[in-house]
Write an enzyme that holds these catalytic residues in place. Structure first.
Site, mmCIF file in Angstrom:
data_model
loop_
_atom_site.group_PDB
_atom_site.id
_atom_site.type_symbol
_atom_site.label_atom_id
_atom_site.label_comp_id
_atom_site.label_asym_id
_atom_site.label_seq_id
_atom_site.Cartn_x
_atom_site.Cartn_y
_atom_site.Cartn_z
ATOM 1 N N MET A 148 0.758 -1.227 -0.150
ATOM 2 C CA MET A 148 0.069 -0.095 -0.014
ATOM 3 C C MET A 148 0.783 1.229 -0.039
ATOM 4 O O MET A 148 1.894 1.289 0.668
ATOM 5 C CB MET A 148 -0.801 -0.077 1.183
ATOM 6 C CG MET A 148 -1.691 1.317 1.386
ATOM 7 S SD MET A 148 -3.137 1.328 2.795
ATOM 8 C CE MET A 148 -3.103 -0.164 3.265
ATOM 9 N N SER A 149 0.515 2.332 -0.823
ATOM 10 C CA SER A 149 1.171 3.512 -0.667
ATOM 11 C C SER A 149 1.165 4.281 0.434
ATOM 12 O O SER A 149 0.074 4.101 1.190
ATOM 13 C CB SER A 149 0.714 4.268 -1.957
ATOM 14 O OG SER A 149 1.077 3.714 -3.032
ATOM 15 N N CYS A 150 1.957 5.215 0.525
ATOM 16 C CA CYS A 150 1.821 6.134 1.869
ATOM 17 C C CYS A 150 0.438 6.873 1.956
ATOM 18 O O CYS A 150 0.082 7.285 0.637
ATOM 19 C CB CYS A 150 3.303 7.052 1.873
ATOM 20 S SG CYS A 150 3.126 8.182 3.074
ATOM 21 N N PRO A 151 -0.205 6.875 3.082
ATOM 22 C CA PRO A 151 -1.423 7.535 2.935
ATOM 23 C C PRO A 151 -1.472 9.000 2.404
ATOM 24 O O PRO A 151 -2.357 9.206 1.785
ATOM 25 C CB PRO A 151 -1.914 7.299 4.513
ATOM 26 C CG PRO A 151 -1.361 6.072 4.999
ATOM 27 C CD PRO A 151 -0.011 6.074 4.296
ATOM 28 N N VAL A 166 -1.387 8.675 -1.179
ATOM 29 C CA VAL A 166 -2.682 8.581 -1.735
ATOM 30 C C VAL A 166 -3.878 9.810 -1.769
ATOM 31 O O VAL A 166 -4.332 9.930 -2.736
ATOM 32 C CB VAL A 166 -3.408 7.257 -0.971
ATOM 33 C CG1 VAL A 166 -4.787 6.887 -1.459
ATOM 34 C CG2 VAL A 166 -2.657 6.154 -1.261
#
Length: 85
Positions: free
Chosen positions: A1-4, A7
């Site tokens: 998952m990408s860094c929030p 996103v």
């Protein structure tokens, strides 16, 4: 998952409004589809995932929390013809 925060920046750059339709390529965990649905509205997001198992898991997660986003197992290179304009 990408860094929030990345996103959030990416979604902000899309300049989405309620009622827009979104085709997402790569469902992953379903988290991004949930965020997209929150922004554009239920039934407006289709997430295409090439991996059958990931697609199923993402759909189950979205269903569990009541997010109305479609997740389909298919090759995103082909888009999603059933939802095309």
């Amino acid at each position: 998952m990408s860094c929030p925060s990345i996103v959030v920046d990416m979604l902000d750059y899309l300049m989405l409004d309620p009622g827009h339709r979104v085709l997402e390529l790569g469902a992953g965990t379903g988290w991004n589809a949930a965020l997209l649905t929150w922004r554009v509205g239920p039934g407006r997001v289709v997430s295409v995932e090439v991996d059958d198992e990931l697609a199923q898991q993402a759909k189950e997660r979205l269903d569990t929390v009541g997010i109305d986003a479609a997740v389909v197992a298919a090759d995103g290179a082909d888009g999603w013809p059933p939802g095309a304009p």
